[in-house]
Design a protein around this motif. Structure first.
Motif, PDB file in Angstrom:
ATOM      1  N   GLU A  92       0.836  -1.206   0.000  1.00  0.00           N
ATOM      2  CA  GLU A  92       0.000   0.000   0.000  1.00  0.00           C
ATOM      3  C   GLU A  92       0.872   1.259   0.000  1.00  0.00           C
ATOM      4  OE1 GLU A  92       0.113  -2.321   2.238  1.00  0.00           O
ATOM      5  OE2 GLU A  92       0.327  -1.503   4.259  1.00  0.00           O
ATOM      6  N   VAL A  93       2.026   1.164   0.620  1.00  0.00           N
ATOM      7  CA  VAL A  93       2.924   2.317   0.626  1.00  0.00           C
ATOM      8  C   VAL A  93       3.517   2.526  -0.768  1.00  0.00           C
ATOM      9  CG1 VAL A  93       5.122   3.192   1.492  1.00  0.00           C
ATOM     10  CG2 VAL A  93       3.487   2.131   3.071  1.00  0.00           C
ATOM     11  N   LEU A  94       4.001   1.424  -1.327  1.00  0.00           N
ATOM     12  CA  LEU A  94       4.604   1.521  -2.651  1.00  0.00           C
ATOM     13  C   LEU A  94       3.573   2.060  -3.651  1.00  0.00           C
ATOM     14  CD1 LEU A  94       7.099   0.999  -4.391  1.00  0.00           C
ATOM     15  CD2 LEU A  94       6.194  -1.280  -4.880  1.00  0.00           C
ATOM     16  N   TYR A  95       2.334   1.613  -3.484  1.00  0.00           N
ATOM     17  CA  TYR A  95       1.265   2.049  -4.391  1.00  0.00           C
ATOM     18  C   TYR A  95       1.101   3.566  -4.332  1.00  0.00           C
ATOM     19  CZ  TYR A  95      -3.443   2.311  -6.407  1.00  0.00           C
ATOM     20  OH  TYR A  95      -4.522   2.616  -7.182  1.00  0.00           O
ATOM     21  N   GLU A  96       1.045   4.078  -3.110  1.00  0.00           N
ATOM     22  CA  GLU A  96       0.892   5.527  -2.955  1.00  0.00           C
ATOM     23  C   GLU A  96       2.082   6.264  -3.569  1.00  0.00           C
ATOM     24  OE1 GLU A  96      -1.668   7.278  -1.925  1.00  0.00           O
ATOM     25  OE2 GLU A  96      -2.771   5.393  -1.696  1.00  0.00           O
ATOM     26  N   VAL A  97       3.259   5.720  -3.314  1.00  0.00           N
ATOM     27  CA  VAL A  97       4.472   6.352  -3.823  1.00  0.00           C
ATOM     28  C   VAL A  97       4.461   6.369  -5.350  1.00  0.00           C
ATOM     29  CG1 VAL A  97       6.983   6.094  -4.019  1.00  0.00           C
ATOM     30  CG2 VAL A  97       5.874   5.900  -1.785  1.00  0.00           C
ATOM     31  N   ILE A  98       4.067   5.239  -5.936  1.00  0.00           N
ATOM     32  CA  ILE A  98       4.027   5.149  -7.403  1.00  0.00           C
ATOM     33  C   ILE A  98       3.038   6.175  -7.959  1.00  0.00           C
ATOM     34  CG2 ILE A  98       3.401   3.657  -9.355  1.00  0.00           C
ATOM     35  CD1 ILE A  98       5.940   2.754  -8.005  1.00  0.00           C
ATOM     36  N   LYS A  99       1.875   6.236  -7.314  1.00  0.00           N
ATOM     37  CA  LYS A  99       0.869   7.195  -7.784  1.00  0.00           C
ATOM     38  C   LYS A  99       1.436   8.617  -7.726  1.00  0.00           C
ATOM     39  CE  LYS A  99      -2.982   6.738  -5.533  1.00  0.00           C
ATOM     40  NZ  LYS A  99      -4.364   6.590  -5.050  1.00  0.00           N
ATOM     41  N   TYR A 100       2.110   8.909  -6.606  1.00  0.00           N
ATOM     42  CA  TYR A 100       2.668  10.248  -6.438  1.00  0.00           C
ATOM     43  C   TYR A 100       3.717  10.537  -7.500  1.00  0.00           C
ATOM     44  CZ  TYR A 100       5.151  14.151  -4.245  1.00  0.00           C
ATOM     45  OH  TYR A 100       5.759  15.353  -3.990  1.00  0.00           O
ATOM     46  N   VAL A 101       4.584   9.568  -7.694  1.00  0.00           N
ATOM     47  CA  VAL A 101       5.683   9.793  -8.639  1.00  0.00           C
ATOM     48  C   VAL A 101       5.147   9.904 -10.070  1.00  0.00           C
ATOM     49  CG1 VAL A 101       7.797   8.796  -9.602  1.00  0.00           C
ATOM     50  CG2 VAL A 101       7.366   8.659  -7.160  1.00  0.00           C
ATOM     51  N   MET A 102       4.133   9.106 -10.383  1.00  0.00           N
ATOM     52  CA  MET A 102       3.591   9.143 -11.738  1.00  0.00           C
ATOM     53  C   MET A 102       2.778  10.407 -12.005  1.00  0.00           C
ATOM     54  SD  MET A 102       4.746   6.773 -13.501  1.00  0.00           S
ATOM     55  CE  MET A 102       3.708   6.903 -14.975  1.00  0.00           C
ATOM     56  N   ARG A 103       2.317  11.028 -10.929  1.00  0.00           N
ATOM     57  CA  ARG A 103       1.525  12.245 -11.077  1.00  0.00           C
ATOM     58  C   ARG A 103       2.414  13.399 -11.550  1.00  0.00           C
ATOM     59  NH1 ARG A 103      -0.836  13.210  -5.619  1.00  0.00           N
ATOM     60  NH2 ARG A 103       0.958  14.550  -5.386  1.00  0.00           N
ATOM     61  N   ASP A 104       3.675  13.279 -11.208  1.00  0.00           N
ATOM     62  CA  ASP A 104       4.633  14.333 -11.564  1.00  0.00           C
ATOM     63  C   ASP A 104       4.617  14.629 -13.048  1.00  0.00           C
ATOM     64  OD1 ASP A 104       5.504  14.707  -9.105  1.00  0.00           O
ATOM     65  OD2 ASP A 104       7.573  14.052  -9.451  1.00  0.00           O
ATOM     66  N   ASP A 105       4.616  15.919 -13.337  1.00  0.00           N
ATOM     67  CA  ASP A 105       4.917  16.242 -14.724  1.00  0.00           C
ATOM     68  C   ASP A 105       6.403  16.027 -14.921  1.00  0.00           C
ATOM     69  OD1 ASP A 105       5.206  19.813 -14.271  1.00  0.00           O
ATOM     70  OD2 ASP A 105       5.383  18.132 -12.872  1.00  0.00           O
ATOM     71  N   GLY A 106       6.775  15.764 -16.118  1.00  0.00           N
ATOM     72  CA  GLY A 106       8.159  15.410 -16.393  1.00  0.00           C
ATOM     73  C   GLY A 106       9.169  16.428 -15.895  1.00  0.00           C
ATOM     74  N   ALA A 107       8.728  17.656 -15.733  1.00  0.00           N
ATOM     75  CA  ALA A 107       9.676  18.712 -15.391  1.00  0.00           C
ATOM     76  C   ALA A 107      10.153  18.645 -13.949  1.00  0.00           C
ATOM     77  CB  ALA A 107       9.030  20.073 -15.633  1.00  0.00           C
ATOM     78  N   ALA A 108       9.539  17.757 -13.210  1.00  0.00           N
ATOM     79  CA  ALA A 108       9.682  17.771 -11.758  1.00  0.00           C
ATOM     80  C   ALA A 108      11.079  18.069 -11.209  1.00  0.00           C
ATOM     81  CB  ALA A 108       9.195  16.451 -11.189  1.00  0.00           C
TER      82      ALA A 108
END
Lengths: 146, 712
Positions: A122-138
């Motif tokens: 569940e932690v990894l899932y949240e992290v993945i969602k957060y990281v994928m939400r990033d626009d490429g410019a992050a």
């Protein structure tokens, strides 16, 4: 294993593709199982930093899950090298608590996030969602001032 | 081996308590080491590791209070805040106490101690000089800018003056986040993507429970907030726009700050929503992979079996004799002998190896004392140095465990009553600092443990008076007791020389606990005291309780044994060599006069007995030498002691029984008790005192045989 709503690439709705880097086969399988339960796809695996770099070039994954302590080349160095070549690479460090300094170093060198071992889905899932939400410019400028 | 999940869980729990106790002990030691070497980085690191492991283990077992406290403590230690360093030892010791209380509470399912005071102390460590509550009060954050360096403030002011949008971003860290420093970096990285980080709090030398950042950015507050909602790291970011002059800024910040957000304690709701075992770090591994934890009971079982094998060995030997007698010419005899010799050797090694498993260094016991001494010395306002020697001396674990209480008692007593106050010492021309010594060493088949102080010694006359006034002695008895015997009075139940029972040394229990424990362990305690110079309590203990080398002898056709190591020599003499001095029977042995203890009946006066051959076993019990008159000598043997319960043996003269290979029962005599009975009896003029102290005991033999036989 728990089911998660699939995480898709925002640009084309395709499954997220992962590169899993860990010298432990067990850890790789474990992570692979998790990301597959998030609707992801394991594009490649590597057991050391050098292979990680070549695998990254070969499969250009959306996310790299990177262990820190590995033979030949450690995770931090591999992360740094990948980010230098591919500034948009999303690298998530996977490590035990004891390696806090190393994680700080990895973050300074361009890693996007970290999760703690033992990795909880569940932690990894949240992290993945957060990281994928990033626009490429992050994190492009992140390393600079750190 | 199959075990149910509950068994496994219980086993794990037990393992946890065992290792946690060890960790708390380490904590004690590290804290005290820090007291001596403030700020020693290596010790600080080990201290942190200890707390860290404790946190992880406790979390894995679901002991929330302990893991949270340890977590908070670890966080504070991680900061390596130099201003807090002098406070660390005290807090660590307090923590050790509270942790011990928590462990006990968990184990016995008792009420847990109040952990809030410790929590405050820990919080205070994070901000030395504050009162610890500050952290929770909004007042502190009324001027958050104050956290920031001159340079950072200037940068912010410049940016604001230049018309940039500067946000004050406050991000409380997820209390479950085990890596606050990495989290801070993570937040910084995330925010750097949106603009320029002008200032960052906390820096490297403060606790990271929240992160505050001054961010110059063109993005909206909502975008920044979204960026800061980082899973596992931060949830409730607060973003306010910085505007106007400095005082207005601080006002705005204070108004918008909610008090609870940065509380170092974990809000209940959150802690319960995340199962505690989740936060168990993977790094909590046992110290050594080559160590195996085994229940002592299992080892005892093996040792018992070894005992049975030794018995079997002597049965074989018996058979071999029989065989040799019946078939004297059979060459199988030699082969049998060879095989048996081989078996005996292996058995010997086996026994020694198993015994070695039970042996642990006295160090394990001694290591608790620095803390005890420190605390007791503080309470009594004395300055005391503890000198420990011989910690590597091995002793049976069971004996060691049982010694903890009496030894603690002796140590407290020595500090409370033995060692004088600094002024008194100065008056007596002594060093103001008192010295307490713990010493352990092997002597023969025994372990000697000494507790000595350099205090004022024990006044024998005062002990005598006290025993009289407390009715423990009659006037006649008092007059007859030697100094050493008088000193032994302090081990009597109900005896106390201190004017009042102090919390320190007394705890309402006298030193009789020392005597009773040593009796149980078949040990002895002996006092050596010198007025003005100090007192030494010398505890002698058998290496192990299970198997002894014994000397077997016969008295009135019954078989007895005493530990071989207490036999100094064996003298062969004649009845007419025994002299009478006052009421004693004595033997002149070379240039010594040896008091004799007749175990059997005295020779009939009418019968001619002067030429009768007798054996005298010269024994050493404590520091007294005695000769035991016995009828026959049987030999040496290794005896596996079969414990006798109180119902089957009502005399203290017998400490155990054993069975020989031929099935005969041997009673093992308690020398100390024999000698005591003997010295007590000499006051009575009746001849019966010589009529063999053992006669009462012998009647028990058949009963003991049944018991011991039943166990074989």
């Amino acid at each position: 294993m728990e089911q998660f709503a699939p995480v898709k690439r925002s640009e084309d709705g395709q499954p997220v593709r992962y590169l899993i880097v860990d010298d432990s086969v067990f850890a790789r399988k474990n992570l692979a199982r998790m990301v597959e339960s998030f609707g992801g796809q394991v594009a490649g695996e590597a057991g050391d930093g050098i292979t990680a770099i070549s695998e990254y070039d070969r499969v250009t994954p959306d996310i790299v899950l990177m262990d820190i302590t590995m033979p030949q080349m450690e995770g931090i160095e591999a992360a740094e090298k990948i980010v230098r070549e591919h500034p948009n690479a999303r690298i998530v460090m996977v490590s035990s608590v004891g390696y806090q300094e190393n994680i700080v170093a990895a973050l300074q060198r361009g890693a996007r996030h970290f999760v703690q071992k033992p990795v909880k889905p569940e932690v990894l899932y949240e992290v993945i969602k957060y990281v994928m939400r990033d626009d490429g410019a992050a994190a492009r400028s992140a390393g600079a001032g750190a | 081996m199959t075990s149910s999940p509950e068994d496994r869980a219980n086993e794990l729990r037990e393992l946890f308590f065992e290792s946690a106790t060890e960790l708390v002990q380490n904590l004690n030691e590290q804290a005290m080491h820090l007291e001596k070497a403030p700020g020693d980085p290596e010790t600080l690191r080990s201290l942190r590791r200890t707390v860290h492991t404790l946190k992880g283990d406790a979390a894995a077992c679901g002991f929330r209070e302990l893991s949270e406290l340890a977590h908070e403590f670890e966080d504070v230690l991680t900061l390596e805040n130099p201003a807090a360093t002098p406070l660390v030892p005290d807090v660590a010791l307090r923590a050790a106490d509270v942790f011990t209380g928590l462990l006990e509470g968990y184990r016995l399912k008792k009420k847990l101690p109040n952990i809030e005071p410790l929590r405050l102390e820990i919080a205070r460590l994070a901000h030395p000089g504050s009162n610890g509550i500050v952290e929770k009060k909004p007042a502190k954050r009324a001027s958050p800018v104050a956290h920031w360096s001159e340079y950072e403030r200037m940068t912010v002011a410049k940016a604001v003056a230049a018309g940039k949008r500067v946000y004050h971003v406050r991000v409380p860290l997820d209390p479950q986040c085990a890596m606050p420093i990495a989290a801070r970096q993570m937040i910084k990285v995330a925010l750097s993507a949106l603009g320029e980080v002008l200032a960052l709090y906390p820096g490297d030398d403060a606790p990271v429970t929240r992160v505050e950042i001054a961010l110059s950015s063109e993005k909206s507050a909502e975008q920044i907030r979204a960026k800061c909602r980082i899973p596992t790291i931060a949830q409730n970011p607060r973003v306010t726009l910085w505007q106007g002059n400095a005082s207005a800024e601080t006002g705005a910040v204070a108004a918008s700050t909610e008090p609870a957000t940065t509380s170092p304690s974990v809000p209940d709701g959150k802690a319960t929503s995340a199962p505690p075992e989740d936060s168990a770090p993977a790094t909590a591994v046992p110290a050594s992979d080559n160590t195996l934890r085994v229940d002592t009971e299992k080892i005892d079982n093996v040792l018992n079996l070894v005992g049975e094998l030794i018995l079997a060995k002597s049965m074989w030997q018996q058979m071999l004799h029989e065989f040799a007698r019946r078939f004297p010419k059979d060459d199988l005899h030699g082969k049998f002998s060879d095989v048996m010799a081989f078996q005996a050797r292996a058995l010997n090694d086996l026994q020694r190896s198993v015994m070695k498993i039970r042996m642990v260094p006295v160090e394990q016991l001694f290591r608790r004392f620095p803390r005890v001494v420190r605390d007791v010395a503080r309470q009594s306002g004395k300055d005391i140095e503890l000198v420990v020697k011989g910690g590597d001396t091995d002793l049976d674990k069971r004996i060691l465990d049982a010694l903890a209480e009496p030894l603690t008692h002796l140590v407290r007593n020595a500090i409370g009553h033995g060692i004088e106050s600094a002024e008194e010492r100065a008056r007596a021309g002594k060093r103001p600092q008192g010295t307490l010594r713990l010493n352990a060493y092997h002597q023969g088949n025994q372990v000697v443990i000494e507790v000595s102080d350099d205090g004022h010694g024990i006044a024998v006359e005062r002990v005598r008076q006290r025993a009289l006034s407390q009715g423990l002695l009659s006037v006649e008895e008092a007059a007859q007791l030697s100094d050493a015997e008088t000193l032994d009075m302090i081990f009597r139940p109900g005896f106390s020389t201190a004017a009042e029972i102090t919390e320190l040394s007394g705890r309402g229990v006298g030193l009789d606990v020392v005597q009773s424990v040593l009796d149980r362990l078949k040990g002895t305690v002996q006092i050596e005291t010198e007025a003005g110079r100090g007192t030494t309590f010398r505890l002698r203990l058998p290496l192990t309780l299970a198997i002894i080398k014994a000397l077997l002898f016969g008295v009135e056709r019954r078989l007895y044994a005493i530990p071989l190591n207490s036999v100094v020599e064996i003298a062969r003499t004649f009845e007419d060599e025994v002299h009478r001095v006052e009421n004693y029977e004595v033997l002149q042995l070379r240039n010594q006069v040896l008091p004799l203890l007749r175990l059997g009946a005295p020779p009939d006066p009418g019968v001619e007995s002067a030429g009768r051959k007798i054996f005298v076993l010269v024994t050493n019990s404590g520091d007294k030498k005695f000769g035991l008159i016995v009828d026959t000598l049987v030999g040496e043997e290794e005896l596996v002691i079969k414990a006798l319960d109180d119902q089957s043996i009502s005399t203290e003269l017998v400490s155990g029984a054993s069975i020989l290979g031929d099935g005969r029962v041997v009673l093992i005599l308690n020398l100390m008790a024999l000698v005591e009975r003997f010295t007590k009896a000499r006051g009575n003029a009746a001849d019966s005192r010589l009529a063999g102290v053992l006669r009462a005991g012998t009647e028990l033999a058949p009963q003991a045989r049944a018991i011991a036989g039943g166990q074989a």
